[in-house]
Design a protein around this motif. Structure first.
Motif, PDB file in Angstrom:
ATOM      1  N   ASP A  77      52.504  -7.136  14.905  1.00  0.00           N
ATOM      2  CA  ASP A  77      52.271  -6.941  16.341  1.00  0.00           C
ATOM      3  C   ASP A  77      53.535  -6.482  17.059  1.00  0.00           C
ATOM      4  O   ASP A  77      53.474  -5.614  17.934  1.00  0.00           O
ATOM      5  N   TYR A  81      54.104  -3.014  19.189  1.00  0.00           N
ATOM      6  CA  TYR A  81      54.615  -3.176  20.546  1.00  0.00           C
ATOM      7  C   TYR A  81      55.899  -2.378  20.733  1.00  0.00           C
ATOM      8  O   TYR A  81      56.090  -1.698  21.754  1.00  0.00           O
ATOM      9  N   ASN A  84      55.133   1.294  21.099  1.00  0.00           N
ATOM     10  CA  ASN A  84      54.578   1.562  22.429  1.00  0.00           C
ATOM     11  C   ASN A  84      55.688   1.640  23.475  1.00  0.00           C
ATOM     12  O   ASN A  84      55.661   2.505  24.363  1.00  0.00           O
ATOM     13  N   THR A 111      63.335  -5.773  21.425  1.00  0.00           N
ATOM     14  CA  THR A 111      62.213  -5.936  20.498  1.00  0.00           C
ATOM     15  C   THR A 111      62.625  -5.578  19.070  1.00  0.00           C
ATOM     16  O   THR A 111      62.214  -6.241  18.108  1.00  0.00           O
ATOM     17  N   ILE A 142      47.768  -5.913  18.670  1.00  0.00           N
ATOM     18  CA  ILE A 142      48.244  -5.050  19.749  1.00  0.00           C
ATOM     19  C   ILE A 142      47.917  -3.615  19.353  1.00  0.00           C
ATOM     20  O   ILE A 142      48.268  -3.169  18.266  1.00  0.00           O
ATOM     21  N   SER A 161      50.571  -7.121  26.372  1.00  0.00           N
ATOM     22  CA  SER A 161      51.155  -7.322  25.033  1.00  0.00           C
ATOM     23  C   SER A 161      51.993  -8.590  24.985  1.00  0.00           C
ATOM     24  O   SER A 161      51.906  -9.378  24.031  1.00  0.00           O
TER      25      SER A 161
END
Length: 208
Positions: A77, A81, A84, A111, A142, A161
């Motif tokens: 996930d 994310y 994105n 992240t 996600i 998210s």
């Protein structure tokens, strides 16, 4: 064959035997000789059994496997994310471009660090982190987001998210706690603290 190394400290150290990799299969005894002192170190034989990380960090394998499975899901996930966020950073347009473009870069850098931390934790617990993006897409909850240039749309996607990730991290915190895995508990707690503050800031920024 004996292996020796010079310590580069004049006459203080005599010739000193070094442990050759092949001797790891048997008990290793190393002598360190100085002018006045002879120090003897005895190392146990290293093999697949006593080289298991879990045995050294005192975690139950069954409990650790449960944590690993949940971290594998979180890794997938987070990877989607992250991708994105890169897209939002590249494609954002409008009067908030300078603020959001910069903020999205900070977010995807953060992240990326978390992705690395999660993967390394999986390895520490005896697992092997997935690394193929095709595998991530099979299990990630996600969804991929494509060509979003509107700030409000990007922020809403990010909030959704993060909300999902917070829920998953709370589950992992509970699973890790049951396994006696304080490190993963602490890791998830740190993530939650950061994300809850980020949610507050994003909601405040996006308020009309």
């Amino acid at each position: 064959r004996d292996y020796y190394a010079s310590r580069g400290l004049g006459d203080v150290y005599k010739r000193q035997p070094l442990l050759h990799p092949n001797t790891l299969k048997t008990k290793a005894i190393i002598h360190f000789q100085t002018d006045h002192i002879l120090t003897r170190f005895v190392f146990p034989p290293l093999n697949k059994t006593n080289m298991k990380t879990l045995e050294f960090i005192k975690l139950n394998e069954s409990g650790a496997n449960n944590v690993v499975a949940s971290l594998q899901q979180l890794l997938a996930d987070f990877q989607v994310y992250y991708t994105n966020l890169r897209g939002f950073h590249w494609n954002i347009k409008g009067h908030n471009f300078f603020v959001l473009h910069s903020q999205f870069e900070k977010m995807y850098d953060d992240t990326a660090e978390k992705v690395d931390e999660i993967a390394e934790r999986i390895l520490m617990l005896g697992g092997t982190p997935a690394n193929k993006f095709s595998d991530y897409l099979k299990v990630a909850n996600i969804n991929e987001v494509d060509k979003v240039s509107n700030g409000d749309e990007a922020l809403n996607s990010i909030l959704q998210s993060i909300s999902y990730l917070i829920g998953e991290e709370r589950k992992i915190l509970s699973i890790a706690s049951q396994a006696g895995d304080e490190v993963t508990v602490s890791m998830m707690s740190d993530y939650l603290k950061e994300q809850e503050k980020l949610v507050w800031m994003l909601v405040a920024y996006n308020s009309k």
